[in-house]
Each structure stands twice: as structure tokens, then as C-alpha cells.
Design an enzyme around this catalytic site. Structure first.
Site, PDB file in Angstrom:
ATOM      1  N   GLU A 204       0.830  -1.222   0.000  1.00  0.00           N
ATOM      2  CA  GLU A 204       0.000   0.000   0.000  1.00  0.00           C
ATOM      3  C   GLU A 204       0.857   1.261   0.000  1.00  0.00           C
ATOM      4  OE1 GLU A 204      -2.809  -0.654  -0.830  1.00  0.00           O
ATOM      5  OE2 GLU A 204      -2.822  -2.744  -0.253  1.00  0.00           O
ATOM      6  N   GLY A 205       1.991   1.216  -0.683  1.00  0.00           N
ATOM      7  CA  GLY A 205       2.913   2.348  -0.734  1.00  0.00           C
ATOM      8  C   GLY A 205       3.936   2.218   0.369  1.00  0.00           C
TER       9      GLY A 205
END
Length: 567
Positions: free
Chosen positions: A427-428
């Protein structure tokens, strides 16, 4: 040691620290009364303690596997998932119009944290589905909403997101998956995706993949990407899962942890899909899901930290070693006491930051004010990075508390560290979260940051009459952070900001942690005051070294050559 949900901490934070009463006072969340909140926390706690937590070890020892093209999940996972779905926990924040409970994100975050503490591998599945529900609510056509969302909310179908490709990791714009119009409103999706969490299972009737792909007229980069719903089984005219779509699980990854969660390589070979959102607007739609998931990942980190802490605490209270005094257990040794107190203080701070973030999301969706939206956006990268970092740090410290036994798999301490490690990556990555914080989130000239700092300083000022030493330290830390924020805003060269982005995010989290511990000390008992004293006097001062790093800029860092590093 069996997991015990920290219901008291959740209730205390909601009542005294993160201003949940403001959420409950809105028309949208008027049903989130104290009685309702207490009931939600209590029932979720029982679910996690009695049904989900016993699955954690089984998932690690008996991983999901691929059998003749079919994903077989870990023992007990089907029953655990069914308990989550039947309890309505997947659709907690979804609209009642589609079968959801319509509850605040703050309560959903507490439940997601408990599920992550109990069994992170299984929790990933409903978390992905929750993100997909939100993305569809905001971006899908009415036809897709009506067909998919009720099935996702009920847990009959599950959701995934498909971004990453072998050559397109953080650089999503480099993807090669293609989408060709079929002429009937559907599209033909062709390409390969990797690292797809819960890409398949043997307990839901359908698996719904949100897939990023490029239309024939899509320009290079992220601006040419569109988003498509690509189901495993194509719904028939009655909305029931029908013929198999042209997609398959190629293989499952052999991972460091999260063995119970099937992470797949997916192949789409002309699979039928439907556009979600506008053509070439895929990133906007996917970011809705990713932002939901980023807060979810933050709660995952906090959840694993809580479980690792409980595990280490139980061992330290039981293990006899050396001349410890008191009970004779190693918890009486000063260094072990230091480790455990650090674990508890950091877990509490990270939990509070997540709930502050969730409250801001709730207020942004139910109150009039762009300030709440900006606050939620600003807190999201801090929550994600700090929460997942603390998950890793606390679980690593938990191994250290166990000593040599922590390195032995049978004690279970190592599983927490292995399972949560990916939370700082997916998620980054946390580096990307920090870059987002010092770039995009400071595009307002620092207004959202300064509003938070003003709130911290005002709170500290008010606390000086009761806890002057602690309050003064928190006030000064906020002022130090304000000065560094002003310095960052003045840097037009983003490399100057990026060089100190990670230390800046960590410093902001440290100061927020001081703020929530101070509020807790004011409203709580002697135990909370002692924990706040430890955090503010021993951990908060770290912000000074972090901010010094930030203000050095990029010059000396970027002067170090690749050859220097290889020498």
C-alpha cells in the site's frame, strides 16, 4: 498466551483522547451511542479472542497452497471467515442501503485492529473487500454497485486490488496490462499482475478483482490508466456467479510471513471486465481503495504490535532468570522493563494516531468543513508509516524479550515479526508515505500541519496547570516541529524535502504521540500518567535528532556517489 482484546484502551481513547463524541453528535452517526460503541467493541473482542486468534498459528504452520489450479486455504480459515462475514464485520462502514451497518470508520478501525492482532493472515481478506466496497461506492456505475456491493458487504463475494506488475511496482504508470473494448459495454483484459493478496480462496462464492489496465487510447503513465471490475466467475442474468472468466492463479508466492494469506501471480487472458469510473481515471478510483487500505494497514501494524506485546509480557512475567528481585521473573530486570514499557507506549501512541485519523475521516464524511478532509489526508501517511513501523519494531523487541527462545519458532514470537514485516512495504512503502507527506500534503503551505500543531500547543498550554513538566515538553516539541515544517515549506527543490522525509514523518508521529499521552495522563489514572511520563521524558526527545536530520537537506546526502557506496 491467549490474545485479549484491549477493549479498555479503545474505550478510553474514544471517550477522552480522539474526540469521538464529535462523530457521534453528527446526524450520520447518531446511532454510535456509548451503549452501541461498547457493544461493538465487546462483541468484536469475543470474536477475535475465541474464534479468530486460535487460527493464527495454524495459518503459519499450514500455509495456503495451490492444488490443481485451486487455492486451498489454511485449516479453520473458512470457518473464521464465515464468522467475520455473518457478524456483519466486513460491511461495518458500508451504507445500510446496501446491507452495511453504516458505522463510523473509527469503530471499524478498532475492529480491524483486533482482527489483525488475532490473525493478520485472515484479516487481510475482509480488509481488501472493505477497500473495494468504498471504491465502488464512490466510482462505479449504479449497475455495478447494485450487483457487487451487497455481495461484498455480506461476505458472499470477496474483493482484491490488482496494481503491481513485474516491471511496475511503485511506478504504477509503467503497467502493460491492456483493456480492449468488446463493443457490448464490457472489456477484454489481458496481462499479468503480481503480489495479489487473497487472489483466490475456497470459501467465497466469487472473487472480484479490481484491475488497473490501459485502454488503446490511453496515454503513457498514470494518466492513461483505467480501472476494471474483473470477476472470477461472470455473473449471470440473475446476478449469480456463472461461467468461469478467462483468468487464473499462476502461482502463490513463498513469503517470509503471512503464510495463511495466499499471495498470487495472476494471469488475465482476455478476461471480461467492466469499467469502474471514467476512462483513464483509474488511479483516482484506485486511490480511494488504497487510502482506505493505508489506514487499514496502519491498524494491522498496531494490531500485531499489541499481540507481540501481550506475548512478550506473558513470557517476561513467567520466566525466571538471574537475581531479579521481586517476583524473580525477568520483568523485574530494568532493561526488560524498559523494553516492555517502550512496546506499550509506542503501541498506544500509534493506536491513538490511527483513531485520530479515523475520526477525521468520519467528520469529513458527515460534517461541513474541508479542514477535516485535509486533516484526514495529512494523517493518513503518518498513520500508515508509523503504525506499520511500530508493528515491526515492537515485534522485534518482543523477540528480544524472549532472549534465545525468541529465535525458536515454537514460542511464536518470531511469527509476529515475519507477518508484519510487509506492512511497511505494501500500500505504498513507508518512504513513499513520507515523500507524500512532505510534498503533496504540504502543498497547502503547511496549513493542515500547522492546524494540528496549534491544537497540540493549545492542549499543552491548558495542561500546564496540572502536569507542568510534561506539558512544557510537549509544547516545546510542537514548536520545534513547527519551525522545521516552515523550513520544509520554504524548500522549492523537492529533493531537499525528500532527503529528510522519513525523519520528518517519524518526528511528527513522535510529537503526536506526546500529545495523546499527555491527554491520557490528564484524563486517566496513575498508570496512564506513569506511561505518559515514560513516553514524554524518554521517547519524545527523539524528535530533536530527527528534525536535525530534516534540516540538513539533500546536499551532503546526494554528494555521496554510487561509487562511494560500493567502495
Amino acid at each position: 498466551m491467549p490474545y485479549r482484546a484491549p477493549i479498555g484502551d479503545y474505550q478510553f481513547l474514544l471517550d477522552h483522547v480522539v474526540d469521538f463524541a464529535e462523530v457521534a453528535a453528527t446526524d450520520r452517526f447518531a446511532e454510535a451511542t456509548p451503549d452501541m460503541t461498547q457493544a461493538i467493541l465487546s462483541e468484536a473482542g469475543k470474536l477475535c479472542e475465541d474464534i479468530i486468534a486460535p487460527l493464527n498459528r495454524a495459518g503459519d504452520l499450514h500455509p495456503a497452497h495451490l492444488e490443481n489450479g485451486i487455492v486451498r486455504t489454511s485449516p479453520g480459515f473458512a470457518e473464521g471467515y464465515r464468522a467475520i462475514a455473518e457478524g456483519g464485520w466486513i460491511g461495518m462502514s458500508a451504507s445500510p442501503d446496501v446491507g452495511g451497518l453504516g458505522l463510523p470508520m473509527a469503530l471499524t478501525t478498532t475492529v480491524n485492529e483486533m482482527l489483525a492482532s488475532a490473525c493478520l493472515s485472515l484479516q487481510l481478506s475482509p480488509l481488501m473487500t472493505q477497500g473495494q466496497i468504498e471504491a465502488l461506492e464512490h466510482h462505479a456505475s449504479d449497475a455495478i454497485k447494485d450487483l457487487y456491493i451487497p455481495n461484498l458487504v455480506s461476505g458472499a463475494w470477496s474483493g482484491t486490488m490488482n496494481l503491481t506488475e513485474p516491471q511496475a511496482g511503485s511506478d504504477v504508470g509503467a503497467l502493460r496490462t491492456k483493456a480492449e473494448p468488446n463493443g457490448d459495454g464490457s472489456y477484454s483484459i489481458t496481462g499479468q499482475k503480481i503480489y495479489i493478496s487473497w487472489a483466490d480462496n475456497d470459501f467465497t462464492r466469487n472473487v472480484c478483482h479490481l484491475v488497473l489496465a490501459r485502454l488503446p487510447d490511453g496515454v503513457p503513465g498514470t494518466k492513461g490508466i483505467s480501472l476494471f471490475m474483473v470477476p472470477k466467475l461472470i455473473p449471470d442474468e440473475n446476478g449469480n456467479p456463472g461461467e468461469k472468466n478467462n483468468l487464473r492463479v499462476v502461482s502463490l508466492e513463498h513469503k517470509m510471513g503471512l503464510h495463511g494469506s495466499p499471495t498470487a501471480v495472476m494471469e488475465y487472458s482476455g478476461a471480461k471486465g467492466w469499467l469502474v469510473g471514467e476512462e483513464h481515471g483509474g488511479m483516482a478510483a484506485m486511490f480511494t481503495m488504497m487510502n482506505n487500505a493505508r489506514l487499514g494497514v496502519a491498524a494491522q501494524g498496531v494490531g500485531v504490535a499489541e499481540a507481540a506485546y501481550q506475548h512478550a509480557l506473558a513470557y517476561a512475567r513467567d520466566r525466571k532468570q538471574g537475581r531479579a528481585g521481586g517476583t524473580g521473573a525477568i520483568i523485574e530486570h530494568a532493561d526488560v522493563r524498559r523494553m516492555l514499557t517502550t512496546m506499550k507506549a509506542d503501541t498506544y501512541a500509534a493506536r491513538a494516531i490511527c483513531l485520530m485519523n479515523a475520526v477525521a475521516i468520519d467528520m469529513a464524511s458527515s460534517a461541513d468543513g474541508t479542514d477535516w478532509t485535509a486533516r484526514a489526508a495529512f494523517l493518513t501517511p503518518i498513520s500508515k508509516a508509523f503504525g506499520s513501523d511500530i508493528g515491526c519494531e515492537v515485534s522485534a523487541t518482543g523477540i528480544q524479550v524472549h532472549g534465545g527462545m525468541g529465535f525458536i519458532e515454537e514460542t511464536g514470537a518470531a511469527q509476529y515479526a515475519r507477518d508484519v514485516r510487509v506492512a511497511t512495504i505494501y500500500e505504498g512503502t513507508n518512504g513513499i508515505q513520507a515523500m507524500d507527506l512532505v510534498a503533496r500534503k504540504l502543498m497547502d503551505g503547511g496549513e493542515a500541519a500547522f492546524r494540528l500543531l496549534e491544537e497540540i500547543e493549545q492542549g499543552a498550554e491548558a495542561a500546564k496547570a496540572t502536569l507542568p513538566e510534561l506539558a512544557s515538553a510537549v509544547w516545546q516539541s510542537a514548536e520545534n516541529l513547527r519551525e522545521t515544517t516552515e523550513w520544509l515549506v520554504a524548500q522549492s527543490d523537492l529533493t531537499e524535502r525528500f532527503a529528510g522525509a522519513v525523519p520528518y514523518l517519524r518526528a511528527f508521529a513522535r510529537v503526536l504521540g506526546g500529545h495523546v499521552h499527555l491527554k491520557s495522563a490528564l484524563a486517566g489514572d496513575q498508570g496512564r500518567q506513569r506511561l505518559a511520563t515514560f513516553y514524554i521524558k524518554r521517547m519524545l526527545p527523539e524528535h530533536l535528532g530527527l528534525l536535525a536530520h530534516v534540516r540538513e537537506g539533500a546536499g551532503d546526502l546526494m554528494s555521496i556517489t554510487a561509487d562511494d557506496l560500493a567502495a
